[in-house]
Scaffold this motif. Structure first.
Motif, PDB file in Angstrom:
ATOM      1  N   ASN A  11      -2.295 -28.752 -30.989  1.00 13.81           N
ATOM      2  CA  ASN A  11      -1.963 -27.374 -30.981  1.00 13.81           C
ATOM      3  C   ASN A  11      -0.762 -26.654 -31.883  1.00 13.81           C
ATOM      4  N   GLY A  12       0.024 -27.574 -31.955  1.00 12.87           N
ATOM      5  CA  GLY A  12       1.418 -26.993 -32.656  1.00 12.87           C
ATOM      6  C   GLY A  12       1.600 -27.523 -33.988  1.00 12.87           C
ATOM      7  N   LEU A  13       0.404 -27.806 -34.830  1.00 14.38           N
ATOM      8  CA  LEU A  13       0.396 -28.461 -36.141  1.00 14.38           C
ATOM      9  C   LEU A  13       0.302 -27.334 -37.179  1.00 14.38           C
ATOM     10  N   GLY A  14       0.392 -25.911 -36.879  1.00 11.50           N
ATOM     11  CA  GLY A  14       0.375 -25.079 -37.760  1.00 11.50           C
ATOM     12  C   GLY A  14      -0.978 -24.843 -38.439  1.00 11.50           C
ATOM     13  N   LEU A  15      -2.068 -25.509 -38.052  1.00  7.68           N
ATOM     14  CA  LEU A  15      -3.475 -25.391 -38.807  1.00  7.68           C
ATOM     15  C   LEU A  15      -4.098 -24.184 -38.067  1.00  7.68           C
ATOM     16  N   ASP A  16      -3.649 -23.068 -37.992  1.00  3.31           N
ATOM     17  CA  ASP A  16      -4.352 -22.017 -37.241  1.00  3.31           C
ATOM     18  C   ASP A  16      -4.344 -20.888 -38.625  1.00  3.31           C
ATOM     19  N   LYS A  17      -4.357 -21.004 -39.722  1.00 11.30           N
ATOM     20  CA  LYS A  17      -4.538 -19.739 -40.708  1.00 11.30           C
ATOM     21  C   LYS A  17      -5.960 -20.070 -41.280  1.00 11.30           C
ATOM     22  N   ILE A  18      -6.342 -18.696 -41.697  1.00  6.45           N
ATOM     23  CA  ILE A  18      -7.404 -18.593 -42.537  1.00  6.45           C
ATOM     24  C   ILE A  18      -6.968 -18.174 -44.098  1.00  6.45           C
ATOM     25  N   GLU A  19      -7.232 -18.825 -45.096  1.00  4.02           N
ATOM     26  CA  GLU A  19      -6.673 -18.811 -46.379  1.00  4.02           C
ATOM     27  C   GLU A  19      -7.775 -18.716 -47.478  1.00  4.02           C
ATOM     28  N   PRO A  20      -7.712 -17.923 -48.431  1.00  2.00           N
ATOM     29  CA  PRO A  20      -8.499 -17.936 -49.579  1.00  2.00           C
ATOM     30  C   PRO A  20      -8.403 -19.632 -50.423  1.00  2.00           C
ATOM     31  N   THR A  21      -9.663 -19.872 -50.848  1.00  2.00           N
ATOM     32  CA  THR A  21      -9.607 -21.223 -51.688  1.00  2.00           C
ATOM     33  C   THR A  21      -9.459 -20.517 -53.268  1.00  2.00           C
ATOM     34  N   PRO A  22      -9.181 -21.630 -54.192  1.00  4.02           N
ATOM     35  CA  PRO A  22      -9.127 -21.153 -55.596  1.00  4.02           C
ATOM     36  C   PRO A  22     -10.438 -20.897 -55.958  1.00  4.02           C
TER      37      PRO A  22
ATOM     38  N   LEU B 195     -10.478 -22.476 -43.490  1.00  2.00           N
ATOM     39  CA  LEU B 195     -10.543 -22.154 -42.003  1.00  2.00           C
ATOM     40  C   LEU B 195      -9.760 -23.257 -41.351  1.00  2.00           C
ATOM     41  N   GLY B 196      -8.378 -22.937 -40.926  1.00  3.88           N
ATOM     42  CA  GLY B 196      -7.770 -24.032 -40.382  1.00  3.88           C
ATOM     43  C   GLY B 196      -8.353 -24.625 -38.885  1.00  3.88           C
ATOM     44  N   ALA B 197      -8.077 -25.622 -38.617  1.00  4.15           N
ATOM     45  CA  ALA B 197      -8.806 -26.563 -37.705  1.00  4.15           C
ATOM     46  C   ALA B 197      -8.471 -25.823 -36.190  1.00  4.15           C
ATOM     47  N   LEU B 198      -7.399 -25.123 -36.149  1.00  2.00           N
ATOM     48  CA  LEU B 198      -6.944 -24.628 -34.755  1.00  2.00           C
ATOM     49  C   LEU B 198      -7.281 -23.144 -34.736  1.00  2.00           C
ATOM     50  N   VAL B 199      -7.987 -22.364 -35.690  1.00  2.00           N
ATOM     51  CA  VAL B 199      -8.049 -21.018 -35.682  1.00  2.00           C
ATOM     52  C   VAL B 199      -9.172 -20.866 -34.362  1.00  2.00           C
ATOM     53  N   ARG B 200      -8.641 -20.003 -33.504  1.00  2.00           N
ATOM     54  CA  ARG B 200      -9.499 -19.585 -32.340  1.00  2.00           C
ATOM     55  C   ARG B 200     -10.910 -19.114 -32.666  1.00  2.00           C
ATOM     56  N   ASN B 201     -11.983 -19.674 -31.725  1.00  2.00           N
ATOM     57  CA  ASN B 201     -13.336 -18.987 -32.159  1.00  2.00           C
ATOM     58  C   ASN B 201     -13.315 -17.609 -32.365  1.00  2.00           C
ATOM     59  N   SER B 202     -12.467 -16.934 -31.269  1.00  2.00           N
ATOM     60  CA  SER B 202     -12.302 -15.391 -31.463  1.00  2.00           C
ATOM     61  C   SER B 202     -11.824 -14.777 -32.457  1.00  2.00           C
ATOM     62  N   ASP B 203     -10.780 -15.364 -33.212  1.00  2.00           N
ATOM     63  CA  ASP B 203     -10.061 -14.944 -34.394  1.00  2.00           C
ATOM     64  C   ASP B 203     -10.963 -15.133 -35.549  1.00  2.00           C
ATOM     65  N   LEU B 204     -11.661 -16.138 -35.566  1.00  2.00           N
ATOM     66  CA  LEU B 204     -12.499 -16.379 -36.638  1.00  2.00           C
ATOM     67  C   LEU B 204     -13.637 -15.513 -36.907  1.00  2.00           C
ATOM     68  N   ALA B 205     -14.122 -15.183 -35.616  1.00  2.00           N
ATOM     69  CA  ALA B 205     -15.303 -14.191 -35.554  1.00  2.00           C
ATOM     70  C   ALA B 205     -14.701 -12.958 -35.999  1.00  2.00           C
TER      71      ALA B 205
ATOM     72  N   ILE C 185      -9.584 -33.490 -38.030  1.00  2.00           N
ATOM     73  CA  ILE C 185     -10.017 -32.543 -38.888  1.00  2.00           C
ATOM     74  C   ILE C 185      -8.954 -31.577 -38.975  1.00  2.00           C
ATOM     75  N   THR C 186      -8.473 -31.108 -40.409  1.00  2.00           N
ATOM     76  CA  THR C 186      -7.261 -30.163 -40.463  1.00  2.00           C
ATOM     77  C   THR C 186      -7.847 -28.809 -40.862  1.00  2.00           C
ATOM     78  N   ALA C 187      -9.261 -28.782 -41.375  1.00  2.00           N
ATOM     79  CA  ALA C 187      -9.732 -27.385 -41.824  1.00  2.00           C
ATOM     80  C   ALA C 187     -11.265 -27.576 -41.856  1.00  2.00           C
ATOM     81  N   VAL C 188     -11.821 -26.494 -41.934  1.00  2.00           N
ATOM     82  CA  VAL C 188     -13.373 -26.396 -42.632  1.00  2.00           C
ATOM     83  C   VAL C 188     -13.379 -25.415 -43.976  1.00  2.00           C
ATOM     84  N   ILE C 189     -13.969 -26.198 -44.917  1.00  2.00           N
ATOM     85  CA  ILE C 189     -14.047 -25.089 -46.212  1.00  2.00           C
ATOM     86  C   ILE C 189     -15.310 -24.601 -46.232  1.00  2.00           C
ATOM     87  N   LEU C 190     -15.195 -23.057 -46.412  1.00  2.00           N
ATOM     88  CA  LEU C 190     -16.460 -22.316 -46.656  1.00  2.00           C
ATOM     89  C   LEU C 190     -16.539 -22.047 -48.523  1.00  2.00           C
TER      90      LEU C 190
END
Lengths: 321, 224
Positions: A52-63, A69-79, A213-218
């Motif tokens: 939980n402390g790895l800072g993988l909780d961000k949603i960022e645009p890709t090039p 989508l960071g691996a640690l983004v909570r389902n409620s935040d992602l939705a 898993i560190t992220a999921v890429i859309l």
């Protein structure tokens, strides 16, 4: 619950290395499935590595116009993310159809993907289960099978993957970004991520031991109309009997993925070629090889009717527009 | 009435005493067993309990303690801090009786390890209000009879407080028609958002009335 050592990792690579050092170690993020299984001693990890402390909780645009989508983004935040709601509505809808608000506040993107494919017999430790104890047999086969798989199942296991989110991820061609214990990174296409049960139903995905898993890429947004229809025994907070995720384009072409029918989210390019030919044509392709029981044969027509409802809705929307 | 006041602490004392002796009975294995991870495996091996430090704030008060790594946040609250307002129902994340608010979000405290909440700010039913100074949601549950046996009530109230906060922040739900506009404050929205809290007595309609009142009577489809 069996006793375990608990450790917090500082970096993703360190977490992967720590988990690889101890056989049976598990990462813990939200813990909403893992702790449940540990209480029943179905999971007995000697070490939990808290990521939980790895800072993988961000949603960022890709090039290339997608989202990381960071691996640690909570389902409620992602939705709730405005970009996801606007451009990947099927993902928001799928997430919001799953579990309860309390669980979505804890569950993470990666944890949701990694929740166990399971059935009630997996949880019943008094009965044989090949997933729980490899080689012990499957109690579901010949048992009560109303919720079980109708495609892709094996003689060893007929459980279904319970995630709604993963069905949307499959539809969107997401990529699963990982780091391995040796520090190497890779991105696994979601289509290659999950495994069918075969003779090894206890192995549910293609991650290597310790791989994190560190992220999921859309990929960039698909446009079109997004739908996630989940059919279940009660209106909220229940697993899907079946679910249909779809993106339909103005010309009637599109994509379809199913939940509640197999050991993994179910999607076929050949079926999507049939989108303009209606729900029956698509369903015939998707579920053509279905092996049903008396109790779960209803899933085939239910998929077809749910898809027909989605197609009718998208047509109505196109007419209005 | 006086009798029951006398009896309750006694019963509580007995329960706590019972829990402590159970712990004491388990202690010998600590000394004998090897550390987990160093054990050779096999069904007969019982890994030794492992203690970890955790420091967190509960209802504004700071606590620092050593706990068995297996301790759930729920058991930390009930058994260690004796905040027994938070209830253990299913202990599997299915009933919502253990709902508390952690860093502003409601979660099932039964499905969370205490050691994972280092530095967290936890609010339980005891932190929302007191019998003398009830939180508006507590007062509304009393007024509208939003319970029968009362066991699920602390979880229902913590959840309800969070629901109004979530709607206020524009968090969508499964029944939100348009994902790109702020969700409506409606009975349908409240029902969907409260689905993680089960009430076996079936006080749901009164619970909706209580939440509706606290929402300020602007709820679509509500009585108030």
């Amino acid at each position: 619950m069996k006793a375990f050592t608990y450790q917090r990792a500082a970096t993703p690579a360190e977490a992967a290395a720590a988990a690889a050092r101890v056989q049976g170690a598990r990462f813990i993020a939200g813990g909403t499935n893992l702790l449940d299984l540990m209480k029943l001693e179905i999971e007995t990890p000697p070490l939990l590595v808290d990521v939980n402390g790895l800072g993988l909780d961000k949603i960022e645009p890709t090039p290339d116009g997608g989202l990381r989508l960071g691996a640690l983004v909570r389902n409620s935040d992602l939705a709730s993310d405005a970009r996801v709601r606007r451009d990947y509505a099927v993902l928001s809808r799928a997430l919001l159809a799953g579990a309860s608000a309390q669980l979505r506040n804890k569950a993470t993107t990666a944890g949701n993907l990694l929740q166990r494919t399971r059935c009630p017999y997996f949880y019943d430790t008094y009965q044989p289960c090949n997933k729980r104890v490899p080689g012990s047999g499957c109690s579901a086969i010949g048992g009560y099978t109303r919720g079980h798989a109708i495609v892709g199942q094996s003689e060893a296991c007929i459980a279904t993957h319970p995630s709604d989110m993963a069905v949307a991820m499959q539809l969107l061609d997401a990529g699963v970004e990982t780091v391995r214990p040796d520090g190497l990174k890779r991105t696994i296409p979601i289509a290659d991520f999950y495994r069918l049960p075969g003779n090894t139903p206890h192995i549910e995905n293609n991650l290597a031991p310790g791989e994190l898993i560190t992220a999921v890429i859309l990929p960039k947004p698909l446009g079109g109309k997004h739908y996630y229809h989940k059919v279940r025994d009660r209106a909220s907070y229940a697993f899907a009997l079946i679910s249909v995720a779809a993106v339909v384009q103005p010309d009637g072409s599109g994509r379809v993925a199913l939940g509640g029918v197999a050991h993994k989210p179910w999607r076929m390019p050949a079926a999507e070629q049939q989108m303009k030919n209606g729900a029956k044509a698509v369903t015939d392709q998707l579920l053509g090889g279905a092996r049903t029981t008396e109790e779960n044969a209803f899933k085939v027509p239910l998929v077809q009717r749910t898809l027909a409802a989605i197609m009718a809705q998208s047509k109505a929307a196109a007419t209005q527009a | 009435m006086d009798d029951s006041i006398d009896i309750n602490p006694t019963r509580r004392g007995l329960l706590i005493g019972g829990a402590l002796s159970a712990t004491a009975a388990a202690i010998p294995s600590v000394a004998m067993a090897q550390t987990p991870g160093a054990t050779s495996g096999g069904a007969a091996t019982t890994p030794a309990p492992v203690q970890n430090k955790v420091a967190l704030r509960v209802n504004g008060q700071r606590y620092e303690m050593d706990v068995d790594t297996r301790t759930s946040l729920l058991d930390l609250l009930r058994e260690h801090l004796h905040l027994t307002g938070t209830k253990k129902g299913c202990d599997q994340g299915q009933c919502g009786a253990c709902t508390v608010i952690v860093d502003g979000r409601r979660i099932n405290s039964c499905l969370s390890l205490a050691v994972m909440h280092e530095g967290a700010e936890v609010t339980t039913i005891e932190g929302l209000g007191t019998p003398q100074k009830m939180h508006p949601m507590q007062a509304a549950f009393v007024k509208h009879d939003g319970y029968q046996c009362g066991y699920c009530t602390p979880g229902q109230i913590c959840s309800a407080v969070a629901v109004l906060d979530e709607i206020g922040r524009g968090t969508p739900s499964h029944v939100t028609a348009d994902l790109n506009v702020k969700p409506l404050l409606s009975v349908d929205e409240i029902r969907e958002r409260m689905s993680g809290n089960i009430c076996r007595c079936g006080a749901y309609s009164n619970i909706i009335d209580a939440i509706t009142e606290v929402a300020g009577g602007k709820v679509l489809g509500g009585k108030a």
